[in-house]
Design a protein around this motif. Structure first.
Motif, PDB file in Angstrom:
ATOM      1  N   ARG A 158      -0.102  -6.218  16.852  1.00 23.72           N
ATOM      2  CA  ARG A 158       0.288  -7.072  15.719  1.00 23.72           C
ATOM      3  C   ARG A 158       1.545  -6.507  15.059  1.00 23.72           C
ATOM      4  NH1 ARG A 158       1.553  -6.858  10.459  1.00 23.72           N
ATOM      5  NH2 ARG A 158      -0.144  -5.414  10.016  1.00 23.72           N
ATOM      6  N   ASP A 159       1.408  -5.393  14.354  1.00 24.87           N
ATOM      7  CA  ASP A 159       2.601  -4.848  13.710  1.00 24.87           C
ATOM      8  C   ASP A 159       3.577  -4.343  14.772  1.00 24.87           C
ATOM      9  OD1 ASP A 159       4.434  -3.744  11.921  1.00 24.87           O
ATOM     10  OD2 ASP A 159       2.868  -3.153  10.520  1.00 24.87           O
ATOM     11  N   LEU A 200      -4.930 -10.910  11.927  1.00 24.18           N
ATOM     12  CA  LEU A 200      -4.288 -10.880  10.599  1.00 24.18           C
ATOM     13  C   LEU A 200      -4.051 -12.311  10.105  1.00 24.18           C
ATOM     14  CD1 LEU A 200      -2.981  -9.046   8.389  1.00 24.18           C
ATOM     15  CD2 LEU A 200      -0.812  -9.353   9.574  1.00 24.18           C
ATOM     16  N   HIS A 244      -8.455  -9.819   8.734  1.00 25.49           N
ATOM     17  CA  HIS A 244      -7.638  -8.987   7.860  1.00 25.49           C
ATOM     18  C   HIS A 244      -6.708  -9.928   7.101  1.00 25.49           C
ATOM     19  CE1 HIS A 244      -4.252  -5.676   7.687  1.00 25.49           C
ATOM     20  NE2 HIS A 244      -4.723  -5.999   6.489  1.00 25.49           N
ATOM     21  N   PHE A 256      -4.000 -10.531   3.715  1.00 25.27           N
ATOM     22  CA  PHE A 256      -3.143  -9.724   2.835  1.00 25.27           C
ATOM     23  C   PHE A 256      -2.355 -10.618   1.887  1.00 25.27           C
ATOM     24  CE2 PHE A 256       1.173 -10.593   4.298  1.00 25.27           C
ATOM     25  CZ  PHE A 256       0.923 -11.276   5.472  1.00 25.27           C
ATOM     26  N   SER A 294      -5.430  -6.323   2.321  1.00 27.66           N
ATOM     27  CA  SER A 294      -4.280  -5.437   2.087  1.00 27.66           C
ATOM     28  C   SER A 294      -3.422  -5.956   0.950  1.00 27.66           C
ATOM     29  CB  SER A 294      -3.388  -5.375   3.333  1.00 27.66           C
ATOM     30  OG  SER A 294      -4.050  -4.772   4.385  1.00 27.66           O
ATOM     31  N   GLU A 327      -0.136  -6.054  -0.025  1.00 31.40           N
ATOM     32  CA  GLU A 327       1.141  -5.713   0.630  1.00 31.40           C
ATOM     33  C   GLU A 327       2.075  -5.033  -0.365  1.00 31.40           C
ATOM     34  OE1 GLU A 327       3.261  -9.106   2.122  1.00 31.40           O
ATOM     35  OE2 GLU A 327       4.816  -7.869   3.043  1.00 31.40           O
ATOM     36  N   ASP A 328       2.818  -4.075   0.114  1.00 30.09           N
ATOM     37  CA  ASP A 328       3.767  -3.290  -0.701  1.00 30.09           C
ATOM     38  C   ASP A 328       3.053  -2.519  -1.811  1.00 30.09           C
ATOM     39  OD1 ASP A 328       6.263  -2.283  -1.185  1.00 30.09           O
ATOM     40  OD2 ASP A 328       6.965  -3.979  -2.375  1.00 30.09           O
ATOM     41  N   ASN A 377      -7.094  -1.830   2.668  1.00 31.36           N
ATOM     42  CA  ASN A 377      -5.984  -1.148   3.333  1.00 31.36           C
ATOM     43  C   ASN A 377      -4.825  -1.030   2.357  1.00 31.36           C
ATOM     44  OD1 ASN A 377      -4.383  -0.156   5.474  1.00 31.36           O
ATOM     45  ND2 ASN A 377      -3.451  -2.184   5.663  1.00 31.36           N
ATOM     46  N   PRO A 426      -1.079  -0.489   2.088  1.00 31.04           N
ATOM     47  CA  PRO A 426       0.146  -0.369   2.867  1.00 31.04           C
ATOM     48  C   PRO A 426       1.331   0.163   2.053  1.00 31.04           C
ATOM     49  CG  PRO A 426      -0.583  -2.671   2.659  1.00 31.04           C
ATOM     50  CD  PRO A 426      -1.294  -1.863   1.624  1.00 31.04           C
ATOM     51  N   THR A 452       4.394  -0.637   2.645  1.00 32.98           N
ATOM     52  CA  THR A 452       5.062  -1.645   3.478  1.00 32.98           C
ATOM     53  C   THR A 452       6.518  -1.311   3.780  1.00 32.98           C
ATOM     54  OG1 THR A 452       3.585  -3.246   2.513  1.00 32.98           O
ATOM     55  CG2 THR A 452       5.536  -4.139   3.591  1.00 32.98           C
ATOM     56  N   HIS A 466      -1.744   2.392   5.753  1.00 29.52           N
ATOM     57  CA  HIS A 466      -0.844   1.663   6.652  1.00 29.52           C
ATOM     58  C   HIS A 466       0.556   2.096   6.239  1.00 29.52           C
ATOM     59  CE1 HIS A 466       0.346  -1.969   9.081  1.00 29.52           C
ATOM     60  NE2 HIS A 466       1.478  -1.685   8.416  1.00 29.52           N
ATOM     61  N   GLN A 515       4.535   2.622   6.906  1.00 28.93           N
ATOM     62  CA  GLN A 515       5.739   2.324   7.707  1.00 28.93           C
ATOM     63  C   GLN A 515       6.614   3.585   7.726  1.00 28.93           C
ATOM     64  OE1 GLN A 515       4.439  -1.393   8.731  1.00 28.93           O
ATOM     65  NE2 GLN A 515       6.426  -0.645   9.399  1.00 28.93           N
ATOM     66  N   GLU A 549      -4.148   3.123   9.960  1.00 32.38           N
ATOM     67  CA  GLU A 549      -3.546   2.085  10.800  1.00 32.38           C
ATOM     68  C   GLU A 549      -2.322   2.673  11.504  1.00 32.38           C
ATOM     69  OE1 GLU A 549      -5.384  -1.667   8.408  1.00 32.38           O
ATOM     70  OE2 GLU A 549      -3.257  -1.746   8.928  1.00 32.38           O
TER      71      GLU A 549
HETATM   72  C1  LIG Z   1      -0.043  -6.733   6.560  1.00 32.22           C
HETATM   73  C2  LIG Z   1       0.222  -5.366   6.055  1.00 32.22           C
HETATM   74  C3  LIG Z   1      -0.912  -4.487   6.334  1.00 32.22           C
HETATM   75  C4  LIG Z   1       1.445  -4.789   6.631  1.00 32.22           C
HETATM   76  O1  LIG Z   1       1.654  -4.821   7.823  1.00 32.22           O
HETATM   77  C5  LIG Z   1       2.336  -4.087   5.742  1.00 32.22           C
HETATM   78  O2  LIG Z   1       2.218  -4.232   4.537  1.00 32.22           O
HETATM   79  O3  LIG Z   1       3.223  -3.383   6.240  1.00 32.22           O
END
Ligand SMILES: CC(C)C(=O)C(=O)O
Ligand SMILES: CC(=O)SCCNC(=O)CCNC(=O)[C@H](O)C(C)(C)COP(=O)(O)OP(=O)(O)OC[C@H]1O[C@@H](n2cnc3c(N)ncnc32)[C@H](O)[C@@H]1OP(=O)(O)O
Length: 953
Positions: free
Chosen positions: A370-371, A438, A462, A464, A505, A507-508, A533, A535, A537, A568, A570, A592
């Motif tokens: 997915r990601d 997702l 999942h 978000f 999640s 996000e951010d 979760n 993240p 992000t 999660h 990045q 993750e």
């Molecule tokens: C959907 C979420 C988990 C995501 O990939 C992110 O925020 O980076």
């Protein structure tokens, strides 16, 4: 003739005597070594066996004698007294039989009589001879008997000898006493060893030393015969030449003859050595424990016949049954510089969505599909996704995020396929990965996600929504209250569909306001979320910040104790692995990650890094954290992802899976490694399934058969069916005929080419190119169509690849228009229309080294005038790209194969109500059968009816 018996010979004789008396072969051997009668070699197995044989035989004779006496007594009804002569005769027979045993042993065993011992034997035989000369009834054993009895009673022996003997006996007794209490430990250690064997952490290798010696002898004889034949021929030649006065060649032939004669002489000496001195130390196996680094954890055992070595996986050639490799038992690692000792085994806790029974267990959530797929250039086909998902299950990941089902029909299908297949393969230990899809926080996405995953044994949704100020204001254009309401109602909606495993999640989260985070997370927990979760992000946080974020959420979110916290991270600042681990230390129990760290922009935390840190340091510096990953499948997973996402190269120095991760260049490092691997290596390559060499194992070559090939492929993690194996086998043979040795990388390239390709419409049959600087390149291409027909075309081009690609286009164009006369609709036909394509990507990797390396080529094309497939949700058309890959030692062949593999998507089926002649040239009649559903979307006005379907014959 004078001589004296040294104390050690006296002691030795005494010990030998006790050894025979106690029927203990080890004692006899020890005593013989002490006296110098036996030369201790590396392998005393054969000698010990002989001693045991002798003692058994000795005992059997005594027993036989006893039986004979008893039988005679039963027969006669009384005990028959033997006369002195009869007794002597019996004894003689017994001694002769023992002598025979000794002679047969001495003929092929490593006995070397030292001078003193020879003196003793000679003294006895002289004494016996003199005695017999004076009186034929003289029997030295009769004379020796009382002394032997005395010895048994420890009388008359020198004080010194007796004291030593007493000390030895005392030591033995105290050891026995000590062992009484150590026995439980030993049993435990044995149980652990057996368990490691069962888990596949240890491999068993058996060497048949006798057979190896025999092979050596045969080889020596063969070589000698060859040299003798050569020497004989050369002497004849030299004589003939000499008689004809052709002097110089005659001299050369004589010199060569002399050389081969020396070889013969040398061969004879070697043959004799092997035949008569078989006890010469035998070379240890190349991977034997003695050659391994002291840091390597191994056990070695010996049996009577063979040497048995237990070594860690997978450095040995003996293929381990797949059932062992598939084990899901978890092995935690040793600290890097630890001494060898078996590592403790931990088992994966049972799966409950919102609880982990063991507080130290960390769930691995893999989001490669997915990601990872969000990495520019990493578009995956459904087939590629399914293959990767299977490998992720082999790795033992807890959760596979298989895609974003609402994103497209393709992604929906891929997730559904994975849920149906991989999500239902429960292994013997109850392990099956959770399959997750997702979705945004809207009903359409959530419904699509549920539809895609619901057939898995453990489905998860999942969902978000962004919670940072900047995202809510500019992207969502929603207030905090609205976002909270959407989030909790959508979690509730997901649960209402029947899904009891819902991940949410924010996000951010890394840039979200803390209080708001606690609030929204508390609300989604109330709504039924089971995993939260967190993240980062945009990858902005540092490890301490991210760890604090997790700790704060854990401390301040209402109801948090009822859910699992996840990370999660990045990798925008290169901190994803560190942040993930910091999160785990602060209380997150799901991480993750992606294989090779692929993902949006700079990617994600990489599975291999996070898992290996936990494996190497979990016990000692991360408070006992552990995962359920079978790390030996990491290399394979990494290679698979690398292969299918060939646009995403990672540096050779990438941790864990980079080409240089276990390579050493500088002298000081090499020196350290040679002395002790632990000096520079903190992870053993075998731990991640990387085999630096299989020198000690099967070397695949042109004489190998299917079994060897299948075994090797199994070891590499591929389970092929018979048809796939059959296809690959001949390609493997072709490679093996050109290369001296087929490496694992060659095999992986071949399998990827043969097995991971979807069914092709066209097959490259032959290819001929001419190119150079004198003119334009030309190519002749012969393709086989799906119905087995041959099509040939020639073309000019600006280079060999260009001309070959143009020739392929000519063939596909010639097939533009085909009719089927057996369609269910009268006058209907099917046509394949040629469409201009754009070559988006052409990349080539030499996967092996050297001039004869296998090159894999990957081509991505886009059909320009295509009737685009429509989006699953919006129904809007989008342009699809298609990829194909090819492998071969010839780079042009490899390139053309890749291009031809793309061509499966180019033909499309068009419903033609009228005679199509004139639409695109004359039609060719072919016999195709198509199923009715293809026509259901028929649009007679536009002619283009369905997306790229392929008719099945
Ligand atoms: C959907 C979420 C988990 C995501 O990939 C992110 O925020 O980076
Ligand atoms: C951080 C991450 O990695 S999140 C995952 C990112 N992954 C992907 O986006 C891959 C798959 N995405 C897609 O295929 C498409 O973007 C789709 C099918 C999901 C949506 O396509 P479209 O409907 O055309 O919308 P588009 O992507 O252009 O815009 C996103 C819309 O969703 C909204 N949105 C974004 N995130 C969310 C969310 N979590 N929940 C609800 N709505 C959201 C946006 O505000 C925007 O809405 P708007 O059209 O009202 O302004």
């Amino acid at each position: 003739m004078m001589g004296s018996i040294s104390p050690n010979i006296r002691e030795g004789l005494l010990e030998t005597f006790y050894g025979v008396y106690e029927k203990d072969p080890d004692k006899v051997l020890e005593a013989m070594v002490q006296m110098g009668v036996l030369v201790p070699t590396g392998d005393m197995t054969a000698v010990r066996r002989t001693a045991q044989f002798f003692l058994n035989s000795f005992e059997e004779r005594l027993a036989a004698q006893r039986r004979e006496r008893e039988m005679a007594t039963t027969e006669l009804g009384f005990k028959k007294q033997l006369t002195k002569e009869e007794k002597m005769e019996k004894r003689k027979q017994r001694l002769a039989a023992i002598g025979e045993d000794l002679l047969s042993i001495a003929a092929d065993q490593p006995f070397r009589f030292p001078a003193t011992f020879t003196f003793v034997v000679r003294a006895f035989s002289v004494l016996d001879g003199i005695g017999k000369g004076l009186d034929p009834r003289f029997d030295i054993t009769e004379i020796a008997k009382p002394y032997a009895l005395e010895l048994l009673r420890f009388r008359e022996a020198g004080v010194e000898v007796l004291l030593k003997d007493f000390r030895k006996r005392w030591d033995r007794q105290s050891r026995a006493f000590h062992n009484l209490f150590r026995q439980a430990d030993r049993v435990q250690k044995l149980a652990e060893t057996i368990q490691r064997l069962e888990q596949g952490d240890l491999k068993l290798r058996v060497r048949t030393l006798e057979a190896e010696r025999a092979f050596q002898r045969v080889a020596a004889v063969q070589k000698t015969i060859g040299s003798a034949v050569a020497a004989g021929s050369l002497i004849n030649l030299a004589t003939i030449l000499f008689l004809h006065s052709i002097r110089v060649p005659a001299t050369a032939a004589s010199i060569l003859c002399a050389f081969f004669s020396f070889q013969v002489l040398f061969g004879i000496i070697k043959g004799f050595t092997l035949l008569f001195l078989p006890w010469l130390p035998f070379p240890p196996p190349r991977n034997s424990p003695s050659l391994k680094s002291p840091s390597t954890d191994f056990f070695s055992l010996r049996t009577q016949q063979n040497s048995v070595f237990l070594l860690p996986l997978p450095s040995l050639p003996v293929p381990l049954p797949l059932s062992l490799l598939k084990t899901k038992t978890i092995t935690s690692s040793l600290p890097p510089s630890s001494s060898p000792s078996p590592s403790p085994s931990l088992t994966r806790p049972v799966y409950v969505p919102n609880k982990i029974p063991d507080p130290n267990y960390v769930r691995i959530f893999d989001t490669t599909l997915r990601d990872g797929e969000q990495s520019p250039g990493a578009t995956l086909t459904s087939k590629e996704k399914l293959d990767i998902a299977r490998q992720l299950a082999k790795l033992g990941v807890d959760i596979i995020e298989a895609g974003f089902p609402a994103a497209s029909k393709d992604d929906f299908e891929a997730v559904r396929m994975i849920a149906n297949e991989v999500g239902n393969q429960v292994d013997s230990e109850g392990y099956v990965p959770v399959i997750c899809g997702l979705s945004r926080c809207n009903e359409k996405d959530i419904r699509a996600a549920w539809e895609a995953v619901k057939n898995a044994k453990r489905p998860r949704i999942h969902t978000f929504i962004a919670t940072s100020g900047i995202h809510m204001e500019y992207k969502l254009r929603k207030s905090k209250e609205e976002v909270v309401e959407i989030a909790s109602s959508m979690v509730r909606f997901a649960r209402s569909l029947g899904c009891d495993d819902v991940e949410f999640s924010p996000e951010d989260a890394g840039r979200s306001e803390r209080e708001f985070l606690y609030h929204i997370l508390g609300e989604v927990i109330k709504a039924g979320a089971t995993t939260l979760n967190i993240p980062d992000t945009v990858g902005i946080t540092t490890p301490s910040e991210f760890g604090q974020l997790i700790a704060d959420i854990k401390a301040n979110t209402p109801g948090i104790e009822n859910v699992i916290i996840s990370t999660h991270c990045q990798n925008d600042l290169g901190l994803s692995t560190a942040n993930t681990l910091s999160g785990a230390c602060a209380g997150a129990r799901q991480v993750e990650v992606t294989i090779n760290g692929i993902g949006e922009r700079a990617g994600n935390a990489s599975l291999e890094e996070v898992v290996m840190v936990i494996k190497c340091r979990g016990e000692h510096v991360l408070g006992g954290l552990y995962t359920g990953i079978n790390t030996r499948h990491i290399t394979m997973a990494s290679k698979m992802v690398f292969f299918v996402c060939s646009a995403l190269h990672f540096p050779a120095h990438k941790a864990i899976v980079g080409a240089n991760a276990f390579a050493l260049e500088s002298g000081i490092h090499q020196d350290g490694m040679l002395k002790h691997k632990g000096t520079y290596e903190i992870i053993s390559p075998e731990d991640i399934g990387l085999e630096r060499s299989n020198d000690a194992g099967i070397v695949l070559g042109k004489l190998s058969g299917r079994h060897a090939l299948k075994d090797r492929l199994n070891e590499l993690g591929y389970e092929l069916d018979d048809a796939q194996l059959g296809n690959i086998f001949w390609r493997f043979k072709a490679v093996a005929e050109t290369k001296k040795r087929v490496t694992d990388a060659d095999l992986i390239a071949l399998v990827s080419d043969e097995v991971f390709q979807p069914e092709n419409v066209w097959k490259l049959h032959d290819l001929q190119v001419t190119c150079g600087t004198l003119g334009l390149s030309t190519a002749t291409v012969k393709l086989l169509s799906a119905d087995g027909e041959e099509h040939v075309a020639c073309s000019l081009g600006t280079g060999p690849v260009d001309s070959a690609y143009k020739a392929v286009d000519l063939i596909v164009k010639a097939m533009d228009f085909v009719l089927s006369d057996n369609l269910p609709i009268p006058n209907a036909c099917i046509c394949f229309r040629k469409e201009p394509v754009t070559l988006l990507e052409y990349s080539m990797n030499a996967v092996t080294e050297g001039i004869d390396a296998i090159a894999t080529t990957r081509v991505v094309i886009r059909g320009e005038n295509q009737h685009e497939p429509t989006h699953a949700l919006t129904d809007e058309p989008f342009q699809r790209t298609f990829s194909g890959s090819g492998a071969g030692m010839d780079i042009v062949v490899s390139s053309v194969k890749a291009y031809v593999a793309c061509k499966r998507f180019e033909g499309r089926i068009v419903f033609m109500p009228e005679n199509p002649v004139g639409v695109n040239g004359p039609a060719t009649k072919v016999s195709l059968s198509v199923t009715l559903p293809i026509f259901q979307e028929a649009d007679k006005d536009t002619l283009c009816l369905v997306p790229a379907f392929l008719p099945t014959k």
